[in-house]
Design a protein around this motif. Structure first.
Motif, mmCIF file in Angstrom:
data_model
loop_
_atom_site.group_PDB
_atom_site.id
_atom_site.type_symbol
_atom_site.label_atom_id
_atom_site.label_comp_id
_atom_site.label_asym_id
_atom_site.label_seq_id
_atom_site.Cartn_x
_atom_site.Cartn_y
_atom_site.Cartn_z
ATOM 1 N N ILE A 373 0.902 -1.238 0.102
ATOM 2 C CA ILE A 373 -0.006 0.025 0.039
ATOM 3 C C ILE A 373 1.001 1.234 0.200
ATOM 4 C CG2 ILE A 373 -1.745 1.149 1.517
ATOM 5 C CD1 ILE A 373 -2.820 -1.416 0.069
ATOM 6 N N GLN A 374 0.576 2.123 -1.063
ATOM 7 C CA GLN A 374 1.427 3.382 -0.902
ATOM 8 C C GLN A 374 1.019 4.108 0.354
ATOM 9 O OE1 GLN A 374 1.693 5.214 -4.514
ATOM 10 N NE2 GLN A 374 2.836 7.038 -3.819
ATOM 11 N N ILE A 375 2.163 4.666 0.997
ATOM 12 C CA ILE A 375 1.899 5.525 2.076
ATOM 13 C C ILE A 375 2.883 6.771 2.054
ATOM 14 C CG2 ILE A 375 1.539 3.605 3.586
ATOM 15 C CD1 ILE A 375 4.308 4.031 4.811
ATOM 16 N N GLY A 376 3.485 6.817 0.747
ATOM 17 C CA GLY A 376 4.353 8.129 0.888
ATOM 18 C C GLY A 376 4.980 7.964 -0.786
ATOM 19 N N GLU A 377 5.910 8.955 -0.885
ATOM 20 C CA GLU A 377 6.941 9.144 -1.936
ATOM 21 C C GLU A 377 8.004 9.645 -1.630
ATOM 22 O OE1 GLU A 377 4.883 12.375 -4.492
ATOM 23 O OE2 GLU A 377 3.195 11.956 -3.151
ATOM 24 N N VAL A 378 8.909 9.399 -2.831
ATOM 25 C CA VAL A 378 10.326 10.221 -2.557
ATOM 26 C C VAL A 378 10.213 11.625 -3.444
ATOM 27 C CG1 VAL A 378 12.671 10.234 -3.782
ATOM 28 C CG2 VAL A 378 11.510 7.861 -3.163
ATOM 29 N N VAL A 379 10.690 12.581 -2.350
ATOM 30 C CA VAL A 379 10.355 13.760 -2.643
ATOM 31 C C VAL A 379 11.928 14.582 -3.090
ATOM 32 C CG1 VAL A 379 8.507 14.280 -1.721
ATOM 33 C CG2 VAL A 379 10.532 14.728 -0.288
ATOM 34 N N ASP A 380 13.158 13.990 -2.683
ATOM 35 C CA ASP A 380 14.452 14.515 -3.152
ATOM 36 C C ASP A 380 15.344 13.566 -2.960
ATOM 37 O OD1 ASP A 380 16.079 16.648 -3.674
ATOM 38 O OD2 ASP A 380 16.440 17.123 -1.554
ATOM 39 N N LYS A 381 16.495 13.700 -3.829
ATOM 40 C CA LYS A 381 17.746 12.664 -3.502
ATOM 41 C C LYS A 381 18.930 13.508 -3.536
ATOM 42 C CE LYS A 381 17.544 10.536 -7.939
ATOM 43 N NZ LYS A 381 17.523 9.262 -8.788
ATOM 44 N N GLN A 382 19.952 13.430 -2.930
ATOM 45 C CA GLN A 382 21.223 14.033 -3.046
ATOM 46 C C GLN A 382 22.363 13.555 -2.309
ATOM 47 O OE1 GLN A 382 20.357 18.077 -1.606
ATOM 48 N NE2 GLN A 382 20.131 17.250 0.595
ATOM 49 N N LEU A 383 23.473 14.222 -2.706
ATOM 50 C CA LEU A 383 24.747 13.557 -1.855
ATOM 51 C C LEU A 383 24.820 14.282 -0.584
ATOM 52 C CD1 LEU A 383 27.126 13.638 -4.763
ATOM 53 C CD2 LEU A 383 26.273 11.495 -3.691
ATOM 54 N N ASN A 384 25.296 13.859 0.539
ATOM 55 C CA ASN A 384 25.640 14.364 1.713
ATOM 56 C C ASN A 384 26.555 15.437 1.642
ATOM 57 O OD1 ASN A 384 27.725 12.938 1.712
ATOM 58 N ND2 ASN A 384 27.424 12.010 3.737
ATOM 59 N N VAL A 403 2.982 5.053 11.422
ATOM 60 C CA VAL A 403 3.509 3.781 10.840
ATOM 61 C C VAL A 403 4.874 3.501 10.985
ATOM 62 C CG1 VAL A 403 3.656 2.116 8.699
ATOM 63 C CG2 VAL A 403 1.319 3.218 9.508
ATOM 64 N N ILE A 404 5.671 4.744 10.864
ATOM 65 C CA ILE A 404 7.024 4.852 10.850
ATOM 66 C C ILE A 404 7.678 4.936 12.387
ATOM 67 C CG2 ILE A 404 9.027 6.084 10.053
ATOM 68 C CD1 ILE A 404 7.132 4.751 7.761
ATOM 69 N N ARG A 405 8.362 3.988 12.795
ATOM 70 C CA ARG A 405 8.866 3.970 14.102
ATOM 71 C C ARG A 405 10.374 3.936 14.017
ATOM 72 N NH1 ARG A 405 4.633 4.530 17.969
ATOM 73 N NH2 ARG A 405 2.634 4.140 16.585
ATOM 74 N N GLU A 406 10.852 4.199 15.158
ATOM 75 C CA GLU A 406 12.481 4.284 15.421
ATOM 76 C C GLU A 406 12.924 2.977 14.934
ATOM 77 O OE1 GLU A 406 13.433 5.342 19.192
ATOM 78 O OE2 GLU A 406 12.522 7.571 19.031
ATOM 79 N N VAL A 440 10.276 2.423 -2.731
ATOM 80 C CA VAL A 440 10.993 1.827 -1.428
ATOM 81 C C VAL A 440 10.031 1.083 -0.484
ATOM 82 C CG1 VAL A 440 11.836 2.667 0.887
ATOM 83 C CG2 VAL A 440 12.646 3.798 -1.270
ATOM 84 N N ASN A 441 10.240 0.047 0.082
ATOM 85 C CA ASN A 441 9.442 -0.644 0.998
ATOM 86 C C ASN A 441 9.941 -0.550 2.460
ATOM 87 O OD1 ASN A 441 7.355 -2.311 -0.654
ATOM 88 N ND2 ASN A 441 9.322 -3.591 -1.180
ATOM 89 N N MET A 442 8.814 -0.717 3.290
ATOM 90 C CA MET A 442 9.343 -0.575 4.651
ATOM 91 C C MET A 442 8.426 -1.400 5.310
ATOM 92 S SD MET A 442 6.447 0.839 6.658
ATOM 93 C CE MET A 442 7.660 1.000 7.706
ATOM 94 N N SER A 443 9.145 -1.718 6.695
ATOM 95 C CA SER A 443 8.134 -2.808 7.587
ATOM 96 C C SER A 443 8.673 -2.507 8.987
ATOM 97 C CB SER A 443 8.336 -3.878 7.129
ATOM 98 O OG SER A 443 7.386 -4.860 7.970
ATOM 99 N N LYS A 453 7.132 6.959 17.783
ATOM 100 C CA LYS A 453 7.182 7.291 16.661
ATOM 101 C C LYS A 453 8.411 7.933 16.075
ATOM 102 C CE LYS A 453 2.009 8.130 17.027
ATOM 103 N NZ LYS A 453 1.037 9.312 16.858
ATOM 104 N N ALA A 454 8.578 7.937 14.804
ATOM 105 C CA ALA A 454 9.793 8.500 14.365
ATOM 106 C C ALA A 454 9.455 10.150 14.041
ATOM 107 C CB ALA A 454 10.003 8.242 12.540
ATOM 108 N N LYS A 455 10.479 10.761 14.516
ATOM 109 C CA LYS A 455 10.503 12.275 14.188
ATOM 110 C C LYS A 455 10.881 12.686 12.820
ATOM 111 C CE LYS A 455 11.925 12.518 19.278
ATOM 112 N NZ LYS A 455 12.915 13.262 20.139
ATOM 113 N N ALA A 456 10.561 14.104 12.598
ATOM 114 C CA ALA A 456 10.907 14.575 11.386
ATOM 115 C C ALA A 456 12.224 14.707 11.080
ATOM 116 C CB ALA A 456 10.178 16.011 11.127
ATOM 117 N N PHE A 457 12.751 13.905 9.876
ATOM 118 C CA PHE A 457 14.010 14.280 9.392
ATOM 119 C C PHE A 457 14.995 13.118 9.986
ATOM 120 C CE2 PHE A 457 12.472 18.580 8.320
ATOM 121 C CZ PHE A 457 12.715 18.124 6.789
#
Length: 479
Positions: A373-384, A403-406, A440-443, A453-457
């Motif tokens: 089930i799609q729960i999001g999308e890729v919005v950016d990609k770059q080098l660190n 749904v996103i946990r630590e 991307v898949n997640m579980s 719950k995961a924090k922003a960024f």
């Protein structure tokens, strides 16, 4: 002297008035018909046969044969008078006005009022001529008297409004051209607009009263002559949208809000920064929704790719600007975008970052899945900052942020896995979309207690492998 074809009296004496400016006619009414004369009675000339021909048709008025030779006078009462009706007694030698025709008698004494002169200014000479009618609600109330050039280079059109209708002209009056036929031809069909046959042939000007907010006058005080009813009664508001490039924009490109056409581009120029400056007119009823701070405008055009086709209708109709209303004060200056926003406002949720040795086949807009089930999308990609790893930024939609946990894990959903064994070969892929666009898949593991719950960024490592046991995790995650 007659009333409804019946002779009720005769003309006695005709003479000049005492001041010599008028002709006085003394009429002697037969005794049995004197009750027909009241203070509101009106009299008009009978002059044989009168033929009036125009685009409206033929009007023929005839009088008895006797009047063909000697003429006569007719009596007109707006309301029937009965013989036994109580009326105000008239004194002898009372004076009435004599009208040139019955139609003018019906109008009354105002027909002799001096015409009311009105001046209109416009950039171009309208498609009318001297004598063209002036309409109020499609009823003729005057005519065009003459044209002239104003000292400021504008065209001045002067109207002569009949005296009995001058009260229809007021400070909030608006005037527009109803001459000829207006044709709007497009791929959706042909729209033909004409006010009346008379205005098609001879041209004409219409007048009405608009709201107090209408800019109906020039600074000098003269009325404006608008090109159409819409410009006069519901003037559009002009806004400016800046683009880096014109792309496929052109004059006439439509602006749409939720599928409704709300305006169009009227000019394209370059500003002093060499940016494309598009001026657009917004229809009056949509100004409050469109002309607000943070409103977004982006170009909708056809897109063809392995992932599918989008907006194919624009191949035929041409590109258009989509509008997403903002919030704030009204403004007229905006920045346009070449493409649709990656994420709609209502879908902006939890941003997280995946760290990987390389970005792989993941693209901007690639989906993020949980149990397919799609729960999001890729919005950016770059080098660190050190250019040592790739960072992929995901946006998790608001309804799925919990749904996103630590301790959640992420792995590529792009491409496919080919499993070859004794029983044959098996081709595995999360979906056709992920096969083409990546993803991307997640579980989240179910062998540990539920983590916060995961924090922003928050940052997670993107796994380089896939374990089928991950698909068997069935951790219950409350909202």
């Amino acid at each position: 002297m007659s009333y409804q074809g019946l002779e009720i009296g005769h003309i006695g004496v005709m003479k000049f008035s005492d001041n010599g400016q008028f002709i006085e006619t003394i009429i002697r009414i037969n005794h049995q018909y004197q009750y027909l004369i009241t203070s509101s009675s009106q009299f008009y000339l009978l002059n044989g046969i009168s033929v009036k021909a125009s685009l409206k048709g033929f009007e023929v008025q005839s009088s008895p044969i006797k009047n063909l030779v000697s003429g006569g006078i007719g009596l007109y009462n707006k309301f029937p008078v009965r013989k036994n009706q109580q009326t105000t007694k008239l004194h002898d030698n009372i004076k009435f006005r004599l009208y040139p025709s019955k139609s003018m008698a019906k109008i009354g004494k105002n027909v002799f009022s001096e015409p009311y002169t009105v001046s209109l200014l416009s950039k171009q000479l309208p498609s009318i001529s001297e004598g063209s009618p002036v309409y109020y609600h499609k009823f003729p109330i005057g005519e065009v008297s003459h044209f002239a050039m104003d000292k400021n280079g504008l065209m001045r059109t002067t109207l002569a409004i009949k005296g009995q209708y001058k009260h229809l002209i007021e400070d909030r009056s608006v005037f527009w051209n109803v001459s000829g036929i207006k044709v709007d031809a497009g791929l959706s069909g042909v729209k033909v607009e004409a006010d009346s046959l008379l205005s098609v042939i001879s041209g004409g000007i219409a007048v009405d009263v608009a709201s107090s907010t209408t800019n109906n006058r020039f600074e000098s005080g003269e009325f404006r002559l608008f090109e159409s009813n819409q410009q006069a009664t519901s003037p559009a508001k002009e806004i400016t949208i800046i683009f880096d490039e014109a792309y496929e924009l052109q004059i006439g490109t439509k602006l749409r809000l939720k599928g409704l056409e709300v305006g169009e581009i009227i000019s394209l120029t370059l500003n002093n920064k060499q940016q494309v400056q598009a001026k657009a007119e917004i229809q009056a009823q949509f100004i409050k929704q469109v002309s607000k701070q943070n409103t977004r405008f982006w170009i909708i055009r056809s897109e063809l790719s392995l992932a599918g086709a989008k907006n194919l209708s624009t191949i035929i109709t041409g590109v258009y600007l989509n509008v997403q209303p903002g919030e704030g004060k009204l403004t007229t200056q905006f920045i346009g975008e070449a493409n649709a926003p990656l994420i709609a406002n209502q879908k902006i949720g939890l941003p997280i970052i995946l760290v990987a040795d390389n970005a792989g086949a993941t693209e901007i807009g690639s989906p993020v899945y949980h149990r397919q089930i799609q729960i999001g999308e890729v919005v950016d990609k770059q080098l660190n900052d050190s250019f040592s790893v790739a960072e992929i930024t995901l946006n998790i939609y608001p309804k799925y942020t919990h749904v996103i946990r630590e301790n959640s894990i992420f792995w590529p959903a792009s491409g496919f896995n080919l499993d070859i064994g004794i029983t044959g070969a098996s081709l595995k892929s999360t979906s056709l979309t992920s096969l083409i666009k990546g993803g991307v898949n997640m579980s989240t593991p179910d062998n540990k207690a539920l983590q916060p719950k995961a924090k922003a960024f928050s940052k997670y490592n993107l796994k380089t492998y896939f374990d089928e046991d991950w698909l068997k995790w069935k951790l219950e995650i409350p909202k």
